[in-house]
Scaffold this motif. Structure first.
Motif, PDB file in Angstrom:
ATOM      1  N   GLY A   1       1.150   5.156 -14.202  1.00  0.00           N
ATOM      2  CA  GLY A   1       1.729   5.245 -12.871  1.00  0.00           C
ATOM      3  C   GLY A   1       2.804   6.300 -12.726  1.00  0.00           C
ATOM      4  N   PHE A   2       3.115   7.025 -13.806  1.00  0.00           N
ATOM      5  CA  PHE A   2       4.138   8.071 -13.759  1.00  0.00           C
ATOM      6  C   PHE A   2       3.542   9.407 -14.177  1.00  0.00           C
ATOM      7  CE2 PHE A   2       6.637   4.270 -13.950  1.00  0.00           C
ATOM      8  CZ  PHE A   2       7.819   4.558 -13.284  1.00  0.00           C
ATOM      9  N   GLN A   3       4.049  10.483 -13.591  1.00  0.00           N
ATOM     10  CA  GLN A   3       3.616  11.818 -13.972  1.00  0.00           C
ATOM     11  C   GLN A   3       4.781  12.792 -13.846  1.00  0.00           C
ATOM     12  OE1 GLN A   3       0.987  13.839 -11.180  1.00  0.00           O
ATOM     13  NE2 GLN A   3       1.328  12.227  -9.667  1.00  0.00           N
ATOM     14  N   VAL A   4       4.891  13.681 -14.806  1.00  0.00           N
ATOM     15  CA  VAL A   4       5.940  14.695 -14.781  1.00  0.00           C
ATOM     16  C   VAL A   4       5.440  15.882 -13.962  1.00  0.00           C
ATOM     17  CG1 VAL A   4       7.334  16.278 -16.174  1.00  0.00           C
ATOM     18  CG2 VAL A   4       6.844  13.966 -17.023  1.00  0.00           C
ATOM     19  N   VAL A   5       6.206  16.251 -12.937  1.00  0.00           N
ATOM     20  CA  VAL A   5       5.797  17.368 -12.081  1.00  0.00           C
ATOM     21  C   VAL A   5       6.511  18.661 -12.449  1.00  0.00           C
ATOM     22  CG1 VAL A   5       5.131  15.887 -10.157  1.00  0.00           C
ATOM     23  CG2 VAL A   5       7.487  16.727 -10.309  1.00  0.00           C
ATOM     24  N   ALA A   6       7.638  18.560 -13.167  1.00  0.00           N
ATOM     25  CA  ALA A   6       8.371  19.766 -13.563  1.00  0.00           C
ATOM     26  C   ALA A   6       9.476  19.389 -14.537  1.00  0.00           C
ATOM     27  CB  ALA A   6       8.972  20.467 -12.345  1.00  0.00           C
ATOM     28  N   THR A   7      10.007  20.402 -15.225  1.00  0.00           N
ATOM     29  CA  THR A   7      11.192  20.240 -16.065  1.00  0.00           C
ATOM     30  C   THR A   7      12.204  21.316 -15.679  1.00  0.00           C
ATOM     31  OG1 THR A   7      10.285  21.665 -17.810  1.00  0.00           O
ATOM     32  CG2 THR A   7       9.885  19.280 -18.007  1.00  0.00           C
ATOM     33  N   ALA A   8      13.481  21.039 -15.934  1.00  0.00           N
ATOM     34  CA  ALA A   8      14.553  22.006 -15.679  1.00  0.00           C
ATOM     35  C   ALA A   8      15.561  21.889 -16.810  1.00  0.00           C
ATOM     36  CB  ALA A   8      15.214  21.740 -14.329  1.00  0.00           C
ATOM     37  N   HIS A   9      16.298  22.970 -17.049  1.00  0.00           N
ATOM     38  CA  HIS A   9      17.188  22.999 -18.202  1.00  0.00           C
ATOM     39  C   HIS A   9      18.627  23.344 -17.849  1.00  0.00           C
ATOM     40  CE1 HIS A   9      13.482  22.642 -20.433  1.00  0.00           C
ATOM     41  NE2 HIS A   9      13.017  23.705 -19.814  1.00  0.00           N
ATOM     42  N   HIS A  10      18.923  23.433 -16.558  1.00  0.00           N
ATOM     43  CA  HIS A  10      20.307  23.598 -16.133  1.00  0.00           C
ATOM     44  C   HIS A  10      20.451  23.026 -14.730  1.00  0.00           C
ATOM     45  CE1 HIS A  10      18.916  27.146 -13.855  1.00  0.00           C
ATOM     46  NE2 HIS A  10      18.309  27.518 -14.976  1.00  0.00           N
ATOM     47  N   GLY A  11      21.687  22.846 -14.286  1.00  0.00           N
ATOM     48  CA  GLY A  11      21.930  22.161 -13.031  1.00  0.00           C
ATOM     49  C   GLY A  11      21.339  22.832 -11.818  1.00  0.00           C
ATOM     50  N   ALA A  12      21.554  24.146 -11.712  1.00  0.00           N
ATOM     51  CA  ALA A  12      21.024  24.868 -10.557  1.00  0.00           C
ATOM     52  C   ALA A  12      19.506  24.782 -10.521  1.00  0.00           C
ATOM     53  CB  ALA A  12      21.475  26.329 -10.601  1.00  0.00           C
ATOM     54  N   GLY A  13      18.887  24.883 -11.686  1.00  0.00           N
ATOM     55  CA  GLY A  13      17.431  24.771 -11.759  1.00  0.00           C
ATOM     56  C   GLY A  13      16.943  23.402 -11.344  1.00  0.00           C
ATOM     57  N   ALA A  14      17.730  22.359 -11.663  1.00  0.00           N
ATOM     58  CA  ALA A  14      17.366  20.995 -11.273  1.00  0.00           C
ATOM     59  C   ALA A  14      17.376  20.849  -9.759  1.00  0.00           C
ATOM     60  CB  ALA A  14      18.325  19.998 -11.910  1.00  0.00           C
ATOM     61  N   ILE A  15      18.419  21.382  -9.123  1.00  0.00           N
ATOM     62  CA  ILE A  15      18.524  21.294  -7.661  1.00  0.00           C
ATOM     63  C   ILE A  15      17.375  22.048  -7.000  1.00  0.00           C
ATOM     64  CG2 ILE A  15      19.953  21.923  -5.672  1.00  0.00           C
ATOM     65  CD1 ILE A  15      22.410  21.486  -7.519  1.00  0.00           C
ATOM     66  N   GLU A  16      17.039  23.221  -7.529  1.00  0.00           N
ATOM     67  CA  GLU A  16      15.926  24.006  -6.990  1.00  0.00           C
ATOM     68  C   GLU A  16      14.595  23.281  -7.190  1.00  0.00           C
ATOM     69  OE1 GLU A  16      16.156  27.707  -9.007  1.00  0.00           O
ATOM     70  OE2 GLU A  16      18.012  28.345  -8.010  1.00  0.00           O
ATOM     71  N   ALA A  17      14.421  22.660  -8.361  1.00  0.00           N
ATOM     72  CA  ALA A  17      13.164  21.972  -8.664  1.00  0.00           C
ATOM     73  C   ALA A  17      12.961  20.762  -7.759  1.00  0.00           C
ATOM     74  CB  ALA A  17      13.134  21.548 -10.129  1.00  0.00           C
ATOM     75  N   VAL A  18      14.045  20.059  -7.430  1.00  0.00           N
ATOM     76  CA  VAL A  18      13.937  18.921  -6.508  1.00  0.00           C
ATOM     77  C   VAL A  18      13.482  19.402  -5.136  1.00  0.00           C
ATOM     78  CG1 VAL A  18      15.264  17.190  -5.232  1.00  0.00           C
ATOM     79  CG2 VAL A  18      15.576  17.430  -7.702  1.00  0.00           C
ATOM     80  N   ALA A  19      14.059  20.513  -4.682  1.00  0.00           N
ATOM     81  CA  ALA A  19      13.677  21.059  -3.375  1.00  0.00           C
ATOM     82  C   ALA A  19      12.221  21.523  -3.368  1.00  0.00           C
ATOM     83  CB  ALA A  19      14.610  22.219  -3.010  1.00  0.00           C
ATOM     84  N   GLU A  20      11.762  22.069  -4.491  1.00  0.00           N
ATOM     85  CA  GLU A  20      10.408  22.617  -4.556  1.00  0.00           C
ATOM     86  C   GLU A  20       9.348  21.545  -4.772  1.00  0.00           C
ATOM     87  OE1 GLU A  20       7.724  25.711  -7.298  1.00  0.00           O
ATOM     88  OE2 GLU A  20       9.898  25.550  -7.598  1.00  0.00           O
ATOM     89  N   HIS A  21       9.600  20.616  -5.693  1.00  0.00           N
ATOM     90  CA  HIS A  21       8.556  19.672  -6.114  1.00  0.00           C
ATOM     91  C   HIS A  21       8.661  18.302  -5.460  1.00  0.00           C
ATOM     92  CE1 HIS A  21       7.048  22.375  -9.252  1.00  0.00           C
ATOM     93  NE2 HIS A  21       8.315  22.656  -9.541  1.00  0.00           N
ATOM     94  N   ARG A  22       9.799  17.997  -4.832  1.00  0.00           N
ATOM     95  CA  ARG A  22       9.985  16.711  -4.153  1.00  0.00           C
ATOM     96  C   ARG A  22       9.615  15.521  -5.049  1.00  0.00           C
ATOM     97  NH1 ARG A  22      13.442  17.866  -0.181  1.00  0.00           N
ATOM     98  NH2 ARG A  22      12.745  19.636   1.064  1.00  0.00           N
ATOM     99  N   PRO A  23      10.232  15.388  -6.201  1.00  0.00           N
ATOM    100  CA  PRO A  23       9.920  14.248  -7.073  1.00  0.00           C
ATOM    101  C   PRO A  23      10.463  12.943  -6.491  1.00  0.00           C
ATOM    102  CG  PRO A  23      11.822  15.411  -7.922  1.00  0.00           C
ATOM    103  CD  PRO A  23      11.312  16.230  -6.766  1.00  0.00           C
ATOM    104  N   ASP A  24       9.946  11.835  -6.979  1.00  0.00           N
ATOM    105  CA  ASP A  24      10.476  10.528  -6.598  1.00  0.00           C
ATOM    106  C   ASP A  24      11.680  10.165  -7.463  1.00  0.00           C
ATOM    107  OD1 ASP A  24       8.281   9.863  -4.716  1.00  0.00           O
ATOM    108  OD2 ASP A  24       7.065   9.893  -6.547  1.00  0.00           O
ATOM    109  N   LEU A  25      11.639  10.616  -8.718  1.00  0.00           N
ATOM    110  CA  LEU A  25      12.663  10.222  -9.697  1.00  0.00           C
ATOM    111  C   LEU A  25      13.043  11.427 -10.550  1.00  0.00           C
ATOM    112  CD1 LEU A  25      14.244   7.848 -11.109  1.00  0.00           C
ATOM    113  CD2 LEU A  25      12.255   7.641 -12.631  1.00  0.00           C
TER     114      LEU A  25
END
Length: 220
Positions: free
Chosen positions: A28-52
């Motif tokens: 029931g879980f799938q990884v849609v992306a990984t990030a390795h710094h804070g700015a990248g995390a914020i960008e990845a959330v905006a791009e991939h719209r993860p649930d968690l």
């Protein structure tokens, strides 16, 4: 793509890969992306719209706690070696749904992911408006005699819950009754209540003949 979408954030590439592997093995879980710094995390959330988001605190450009404050519309599970109380408290105040201290096992992460999935399922089942017992269940408030259905007692409910939890495997109503020292009918009523409350589940087991036997398993 189906399932709960997860973004893994960790400054260590290998650790991020390991955690992604843990997540991918949980149904029931799938990884849609990984990030390795804070700015990248914020960008990845905006791009991939993860649930968690699985979010580390020690990142090279900014604290994961600052990332937590910057994120909206997404749930965050903090994963960090930081174990000091002020950090844990700040994570809670920031809205983290859980906090897992490194190092941890795949089983520990799986348990928290499954708990998260059950909470999401509960929200879906509640509908547009919540009752007080729905809110209590979501926030982990202990069930009291006032919230139990008429004819059920908090003490006996706790006994049945403990019996099912400590069994470590599924039980029938008859087996639960024998272990708890109750009648089968009484044990079944409490087991059905625990299922309705989201703390247990019932599955039929079909034998060679006759009606299926219902087996009960503790969920937490």
């Amino acid at each position: 793509m189906n399932g709960i979408r997860v973004l893994v954030v960790d400054d260590d590439f290998m650790v991020a890969r390991i955690h992604s592997g843990y997540v991918s093995r949980v149904p029931g879980f799938q990884v849609v992306a990984t990030a390795h710094h804070g700015a990248g995390a914020i960008e990845a959330v905006a791009e991939h719209r993860p649930d968690l988001v699985l979010l580390d605190i020690y990142l090279p450009d900014m604290s994961g706690l600052d990332v937590l404050k910057a994120l909206t519309g997404v749930d965050v599970l903090m994963i960090s070696a930081a174990r000091d109380v002020p950090t844990v408290r700040e994570a809670m105040r920031g809205g983290a749904v859980n906090y897992l201290i490194k190092p941890f096992t795949a089983a520990a992460l799986t348990e928290r992911l499954q708990h998260y999935a059950r909470t999401r399922k509960t929200f879906t089942a509640i509908g547009p408006e919540a009752r007080q017992d729905d809110v209590d269940r979501l926030f982990g408030t202990p069930t009291t005699a006032a919230t139990l259905p008429k004819g059920l007692s908090a003490a006996t409910c706790a006994l049945v819950a403990q019996t099912l939890r400590e069994a470590g495997h599924d039980l029938s109503a008859a087996e639960t009754a024998q272990l708890a020292g109750l009648s089968r009918v009484s044990a079944r009523r409490y087991l059905e209540y625990l299922c309705a409350d989201g703390r247990a589940e019932s599955r039929p087991r079909y034998g060679s003949a006759g009606r299926p036997e219902h087996r009960y398993r503790w969920l937490g």
